[in-house]
Design a protein around this motif. Sequence first.
Motif, PDB file in Angstrom:
ATOM      1  N   GLY A 143      -0.308   4.878  -0.539  1.00  9.69           N
ATOM      2  CA  GLY A 143      -1.316   4.828   0.508  1.00  9.69           C
ATOM      3  C   GLY A 143      -0.708   4.804   1.891  1.00  9.69           C
ATOM      4  N   ASP A 162      -3.382  -3.311  -2.091  1.00  7.15           N
ATOM      5  CA  ASP A 162      -3.936  -2.515  -3.200  1.00  7.15           C
ATOM      6  C   ASP A 162      -4.624  -1.252  -2.704  1.00  7.15           C
ATOM      7  N   GLY A 163      -4.893  -1.189  -1.401  1.00  2.83           N
ATOM      8  CA  GLY A 163      -5.561  -0.012  -0.851  1.00  2.83           C
ATOM      9  C   GLY A 163      -7.068  -0.042  -0.994  1.00  2.83           C
ATOM     10  N   GLY A 198      -2.542  -0.608   5.593  1.00  5.50           N
ATOM     11  CA  GLY A 198      -2.166  -1.861   4.950  1.00  5.50           C
ATOM     12  C   GLY A 198      -1.628  -2.866   5.940  1.00  5.50           C
ATOM     13  N   GLN A 216       0.835  -1.206   0.000  1.00  6.51           N
ATOM     14  CA  GLN A 216       0.000   0.000   0.000  1.00  6.51           C
ATOM     15  C   GLN A 216       0.870   1.256   0.000  1.00  6.51           C
TER      16      GLN A 216
END
Length: 283
Positions: free
Chosen positions: A61, A111-112, A66, A56
């Motif tokens: 992110g 992947d967020g 994450g 992430q």
Amino acid sequence: MNLPRAAVIALAFLLSGTPALEAQATPRWRPDAGVGEVTFLGANTLIGALAGGIFQTLRGGSFSDGFTRGALGGAVVYAGKRLSVERFSGAGFLGREIAAVGASIVRNAGDGGPSLQRLVLPVGPLRLHLYPKGNHVVNLKVDLYELAWLGYAMAEPALTLEVGKTFSAGAPVFLARNRSIRSGEDQVQGVTGAGTILIGGRDVSDEAATFAHERVHVIQRDFYSQAWFLPLEERILRDTPLAGLQRYVDINILTPLWLSAWSGLIGRENRPEEIEASFLELR
């Protein structure tokens, strides 16, 4: 040996170091039970947390988001491993699918996106991608690494597909009666190549423990691939001509490369994943 069979075996060898079948077996090394449950739960949780946090962060992110959600996914993966070694029929299948949900949570954290944004469930060498809350409901992909191993096992005349064990494990299982299997320089009673289990050996009394041991290795391979190596592969290939294939195929070349390098660094009996599988097979 005909040419197609030779080609399949050569491909599996190049991808992952194909085991050789031998006519004798060596005793299995087993660890002490000790503090295993807490230790391995913590290890799986930490590996999931790091994967979620690192990926992430690479996407711009939050590492903490994450990390936290990846930790949850790692704990679910361990729960799947723990279930997979139970002795009832279908335990391996149920454990593998539960662990796959955990690995999906880790990957989604990286992947967020929402934790259940995409679920990747293994069905042999196929991967069923489910999007519970999205417009794109289902997608089916092929894992080429697993397909190569399955092709090798089907082409090898010394191996026989065991249908009952295959359904119980949730992965293809092949038997080599009255033979052991050589993995590198070690002779073993079983080996897992990607999602394919090979079981051999003269001592069939130990077959249940060997079978449980290898079911854990299947989930370990799934976890490494989904949480770490396939996200890396996506990043590496996204600006190449191979990027379009990723909608239908997981090339998954990083998993065998890592396994080969890891095997060269640490002896089989001292590898953490081997210690974990040896501990869980006795539960």
